[in-house]
Design a protein around this motif. Structure first.
Motif, PDB file in Angstrom:
ATOM      1  N   VAL A   1      -0.853  14.010   8.091  1.00 20.37           N
ATOM      2  CA  VAL A   1      -0.621  12.584   7.689  1.00 20.37           C
ATOM      3  C   VAL A   1       0.646  12.149   8.181  1.00 20.37           C
ATOM      4  CG1 VAL A   1      -0.785  10.930   5.770  1.00 20.37           C
ATOM      5  CG2 VAL A   1      -2.357  12.962   5.716  1.00 20.37           C
ATOM      6  N   ASP A   2       0.714  11.156   8.847  1.00 18.94           N
ATOM      7  CA  ASP A   2       2.200  10.416   9.315  1.00 18.94           C
ATOM      8  C   ASP A   2       2.119   9.098   8.562  1.00 18.94           C
ATOM      9  OD1 ASP A   2       0.643   8.651  10.788  1.00 18.94           O
ATOM     10  OD2 ASP A   2       0.789   9.806  12.660  1.00 18.94           O
ATOM     11  N   GLN A   3       3.251   8.496   8.869  1.00 21.80           N
ATOM     12  CA  GLN A   3       3.519   7.137   8.417  1.00 21.80           C
ATOM     13  C   GLN A   3       2.944   6.017   8.841  1.00 21.80           C
ATOM     14  OE1 GLN A   3       7.771   6.401   8.181  1.00 21.80           O
ATOM     15  NE2 GLN A   3       8.293   8.411   7.736  1.00 21.80           N
ATOM     16  N   ASN A   4       1.944   6.403   9.783  1.00 22.50           N
ATOM     17  CA  ASN A   4       1.203   5.408  10.466  1.00 22.50           C
ATOM     18  C   ASN A   4      -0.265   5.023  10.300  1.00 22.50           C
ATOM     19  OD1 ASN A   4       3.651   4.373  12.088  1.00 22.50           O
ATOM     20  ND2 ASN A   4       3.207   6.128  13.222  1.00 22.50           N
ATOM     21  N   VAL A   5      -0.604   5.679   9.258  1.00 19.87           N
ATOM     22  CA  VAL A   5      -1.790   5.857   8.688  1.00 19.87           C
ATOM     23  C   VAL A   5      -2.330   4.386   8.127  1.00 19.87           C
ATOM     24  CG1 VAL A   5      -2.004   8.275   8.289  1.00 19.87           C
ATOM     25  CG2 VAL A   5      -1.219   6.899   6.252  1.00 19.87           C
ATOM     26  N   PRO A   6      -3.693   4.241   7.895  1.00 24.26           N
ATOM     27  CA  PRO A   6      -4.282   2.834   7.292  1.00 24.26           C
ATOM     28  C   PRO A   6      -3.769   2.633   6.226  1.00 24.26           C
ATOM     29  CG  PRO A   6      -5.805   4.062   8.721  1.00 24.26           C
ATOM     30  CD  PRO A   6      -4.804   5.034   8.382  1.00 24.26           C
ATOM     31  N   ASP A   7      -3.728   1.575   5.348  1.00 21.66           N
ATOM     32  CA  ASP A   7      -3.339   1.092   4.010  1.00 21.66           C
ATOM     33  C   ASP A   7      -4.416   2.178   2.931  1.00 21.66           C
ATOM     34  OD1 ASP A   7      -1.413  -0.436   5.127  1.00 21.66           O
ATOM     35  OD2 ASP A   7      -2.793  -2.398   4.290  1.00 21.66           O
ATOM     36  N   ASP A   8      -5.496   2.313   3.336  1.00 21.74           N
ATOM     37  CA  ASP A   8      -6.346   2.898   2.570  1.00 21.74           C
ATOM     38  C   ASP A   8      -6.061   4.365   2.216  1.00 21.74           C
ATOM     39  OD1 ASP A   8      -7.551   3.674   4.858  1.00 21.74           O
ATOM     40  OD2 ASP A   8      -9.620   3.489   4.193  1.00 21.74           O
ATOM     41  N   LYS A   9      -5.298   4.957   3.454  1.00 20.21           N
ATOM     42  CA  LYS A   9      -4.858   6.238   3.287  1.00 20.21           C
ATOM     43  C   LYS A   9      -3.676   6.372   2.777  1.00 20.21           C
ATOM     44  CE  LYS A   9      -5.116  10.715   4.371  1.00 20.21           C
ATOM     45  NZ  LYS A   9      -6.108  11.685   3.697  1.00 20.21           N
TER      46      LYS A   9
ATOM     47  N   PRO B   1       6.556   6.038   2.964  1.00 23.37           N
ATOM     48  CA  PRO B   1       7.256   7.107   3.624  1.00 23.37           C
ATOM     49  C   PRO B   1       7.865   8.224   2.544  1.00 23.37           C
ATOM     50  CG  PRO B   1       7.565   5.032   4.606  1.00 23.37           C
ATOM     51  CD  PRO B   1       7.115   4.709   3.335  1.00 23.37           C
ATOM     52  N   PHE B   2       8.465   7.779   1.681  1.00 28.22           N
ATOM     53  CA  PHE B   2       8.977   8.579   0.517  1.00 28.22           C
ATOM     54  C   PHE B   2       7.611   9.461  -0.335  1.00 28.22           C
ATOM     55  CE2 PHE B   2      12.345   5.575   1.230  1.00 28.22           C
ATOM     56  CZ  PHE B   2      13.231   6.403   1.634  1.00 28.22           C
ATOM     57  N   ASN B   3       6.529   8.939  -0.425  1.00 26.71           N
ATOM     58  CA  ASN B   3       5.762   9.359  -1.305  1.00 26.71           C
ATOM     59  C   ASN B   3       5.008  10.318  -0.385  1.00 26.71           C
ATOM     60  OD1 ASN B   3       5.659   8.061  -3.873  1.00 26.71           O
ATOM     61  ND2 ASN B   3       4.914   6.444  -3.009  1.00 26.71           N
ATOM     62  N   LEU B   4       4.715  10.133   0.818  1.00 31.02           N
ATOM     63  CA  LEU B   4       4.182  11.295   1.981  1.00 31.02           C
ATOM     64  C   LEU B   4       5.077  12.503   1.969  1.00 31.02           C
ATOM     65  CD1 LEU B   4       2.269  12.046   3.833  1.00 31.02           C
ATOM     66  CD2 LEU B   4       3.373  10.642   5.658  1.00 31.02           C
ATOM     67  N   GLU B   5       6.420  12.218   1.853  1.00 30.61           N
ATOM     68  CA  GLU B   5       7.452  13.389   2.036  1.00 30.61           C
ATOM     69  C   GLU B   5       7.493  14.205   0.779  1.00 30.61           C
ATOM     70  OE1 GLU B   5      12.265  14.238   2.723  1.00 30.61           O
ATOM     71  OE2 GLU B   5      11.295  12.072   2.771  1.00 30.61           O
ATOM     72  N   TYR B   6       7.381  13.328  -0.246  1.00 28.32           N
ATOM     73  CA  TYR B   6       7.363  13.924  -1.733  1.00 28.32           C
ATOM     74  C   TYR B   6       6.174  14.891  -1.882  1.00 28.32           C
ATOM     75  CZ  TYR B   6       7.388  14.065  -6.914  1.00 28.32           C
ATOM     76  OH  TYR B   6       7.087  14.570  -8.027  1.00 28.32           O
ATOM     77  N   ALA B   7       4.817  14.195  -1.356  1.00 29.49           N
ATOM     78  CA  ALA B   7       3.776  15.092  -1.410  1.00 29.49           C
ATOM     79  C   ALA B   7       3.837  16.315  -0.458  1.00 29.49           C
ATOM     80  CB  ALA B   7       2.383  14.194  -1.001  1.00 29.49           C
ATOM     81  N   LYS B   8       4.227  16.125   0.496  1.00 34.22           N
ATOM     82  CA  LYS B   8       4.506  17.124   1.503  1.00 34.22           C
ATOM     83  C   LYS B   8       5.488  18.375   0.774  1.00 34.22           C
ATOM     84  CE  LYS B   8       3.360  15.112   5.785  1.00 34.22           C
ATOM     85  NZ  LYS B   8       3.618  14.926   7.254  1.00 34.22           N
ATOM     86  N   SER B   9       6.113  18.046  -0.212  1.00 33.08           N
ATOM     87  CA  SER B   9       7.116  19.001  -0.505  1.00 33.08           C
ATOM     88  C   SER B   9       6.753  19.780  -1.861  1.00 33.08           C
ATOM     89  CB  SER B   9       8.488  18.265  -1.086  1.00 33.08           C
ATOM     90  OG  SER B   9       8.215  17.509  -2.455  1.00 33.08           O
ATOM     91  N   ILE B  10       5.555  19.137  -2.225  1.00 37.78           N
ATOM     92  CA  ILE B  10       4.856  19.785  -3.460  1.00 37.78           C
ATOM     93  C   ILE B  10       3.740  20.755  -2.847  1.00 37.78           C
ATOM     94  CG2 ILE B  10       3.369  19.446  -5.388  1.00 37.78           C
ATOM     95  CD1 ILE B  10       4.638  16.718  -5.546  1.00 37.78           C
ATOM     96  N   PRO B  11       3.869  22.183  -3.167  1.00 37.94           N
ATOM     97  CA  PRO B  11       2.829  23.187  -2.540  1.00 37.94           C
ATOM     98  C   PRO B  11       1.483  22.696  -2.825  1.00 37.94           C
ATOM     99  CG  PRO B  11       4.918  24.331  -3.592  1.00 37.94           C
ATOM    100  CD  PRO B  11       5.089  22.716  -3.945  1.00 37.94           C
ATOM    101  N   GLU B  12       1.276  22.323  -4.121  1.00 35.93           N
ATOM    102  CA  GLU B  12      -0.040  22.177  -4.764  1.00 35.93           C
ATOM    103  C   GLU B  12      -0.626  21.065  -3.868  1.00 35.93           C
ATOM    104  OE1 GLU B  12       1.934  23.909  -8.045  1.00 35.93           O
ATOM    105  OE2 GLU B  12       2.546  22.135  -6.462  1.00 35.93           O
ATOM    106  N   LEU B  13       0.010  20.115  -3.223  1.00 37.94           N
ATOM    107  CA  LEU B  13      -0.362  19.191  -2.258  1.00 37.94           C
ATOM    108  C   LEU B  13       0.007  19.021  -1.130  1.00 37.94           C
ATOM    109  CD1 LEU B  13       1.107  16.165  -4.888  1.00 37.94           C
ATOM    110  CD2 LEU B  13      -1.297  17.399  -4.977  1.00 37.94           C
ATOM    111  N   ALA B  14       0.675  19.956  -0.460  1.00 39.41           N
ATOM    112  CA  ALA B  14       1.011  19.908   1.039  1.00 39.41           C
ATOM    113  C   ALA B  14      -0.277  19.998   1.762  1.00 39.41           C
ATOM    114  CB  ALA B  14       1.735  21.096   1.156  1.00 39.41           C
TER     115      ALA B  14
ATOM    116  N   PRO C   1       0.818  -1.434  -0.022  1.00 39.33           N
ATOM    117  CA  PRO C   1       0.002  -0.118  -0.018  1.00 39.33           C
ATOM    118  C   PRO C   1       0.833   1.441   0.023  1.00 39.33           C
ATOM    119  CG  PRO C   1      -0.878  -1.592   1.562  1.00 39.33           C
ATOM    120  CD  PRO C   1       0.492  -2.128   1.160  1.00 39.33           C
ATOM    121  N   GLY C   2       0.405   2.165  -0.775  1.00 34.13           N
ATOM    122  CA  GLY C   2       1.023   3.622  -0.834  1.00 34.13           C
ATOM    123  C   GLY C   2       2.497   3.602  -1.590  1.00 34.13           C
ATOM    124  N   GLN C   3       2.928   2.415  -2.256  1.00 36.65           N
ATOM    125  CA  GLN C   3       4.168   2.234  -2.955  1.00 36.65           C
ATOM    126  C   GLN C   3       3.815   2.606  -4.486  1.00 36.65           C
ATOM    127  OE1 GLN C   3       6.596  -1.233  -2.496  1.00 36.65           O
ATOM    128  NE2 GLN C   3       8.417  -0.416  -3.935  1.00 36.65           N
ATOM    129  N   GLY C   4       4.590   3.315  -5.104  1.00 38.74           N
ATOM    130  CA  GLY C   4       4.618   3.741  -6.325  1.00 38.74           C
ATOM    131  C   GLY C   4       5.002   4.858  -6.948  1.00 38.74           C
TER     132      GLY C   4
END
Length: 210
Positions: free
Chosen positions: A130-138, A111-124, A100-103
């Motif tokens: 959101v942290d790394q411990n969210v459920p798979d659907d998140k 964890p890297f996709n979450l960090e990547y999303a946070k680095s993009i102003p349009e997505l932040a 889940p969440g890998q791609g």
């Protein structure tokens, strides 16, 4: 959209001069270079996630400029990695074992996709709190934010500039097998024969001798 030799022995990407030594052939489009490195990307099988070399080339060119990846060796390495990880740009999510969440084209883990999303102003704002411990659907929801084309092909150069040390970046800049092995160490994998096949084609495409 062309990777070509500029008058300053530089690389032209997305219409912008990118200073870097290069021995690659003049006037070859980014799409043609992607197709040379990833021959199976010339066509798609109808999958909604699949992108052809003609689509990928300009998107990767823009991403290299956005993240300041300038050297032929670095560009070659990132294209070799993303082509391999995405199965010639056929997939944007991890198919096997289906984490889940890998791609993304870089096939980076959540964890890297979450960090990547946070680095993009349009997505932040969409991943605020959101942290790394969210459920798979998140996790999959976050992945869906970074897989549209304008973000999907930026993940490789983003990871390289954010998470690979200066030593690794300089090693890959040299365009050698040792540099590519160092880069694979940065992403946490071993460069076996299958990965090296992409790297060898990338060296040929960019005229690298290492």
């Amino acid at each position: 959209m062309k990777f070509q030799i500029a008058t300053t022995a530089g690389l032209l990407l997305a219409g912008q001069a990118v200073a870097a030594p290069l021995k690659a052939r003049d006037g070859i489009s980014a799409a043609a270079i992607v197709a040379q490195i990833s021959p199976n990307s010339k066509t798609c099988d109808g999958s909604a996630e699949c992108r052809t070399a003609d689509q990928v080339g300009p998107l990767l060119a823009d991403a290299m400029v956005k993240y300041g990846v300038y050297s032929p060796g670095q560009i070659a390495g990132i294209i070799a990695l993303t082509a391999y990880e995405s199965v010639d740009y056929k997939y944007k999510h991890n198919v096997s074992p289906g984490r889940p969440g890998q791609g993304t084209s870089n096939m980076q883990q959540f964890p890297f996709n979450l960090e990547y999303a946070k680095s993009i102003p349009e997505l932040a704002d969409k991943v605020n709190g959101v942290d790394q411990n969210v459920p798979d659907d998140k996790k999959n929801e976050v992945l869906a934010l970074v897989t549209p084309d304008e973000y999907n092909f930026g993940s490789g150069p983003w990871y390289f500039t954010k998470h690979c040390s200066t030593d690794v970046q300089n090693a890959l800049k040299a365009g050698t097998d040792a540099g590519f092995q160092a880069y694979m160490g940065c992403v946490g994998v071993v460069a076996g024969e299958d990965r090296l096949a992409y790297w060898d084609r990338a060296k040929t495409a960019f005229g690298l001798s290492g």
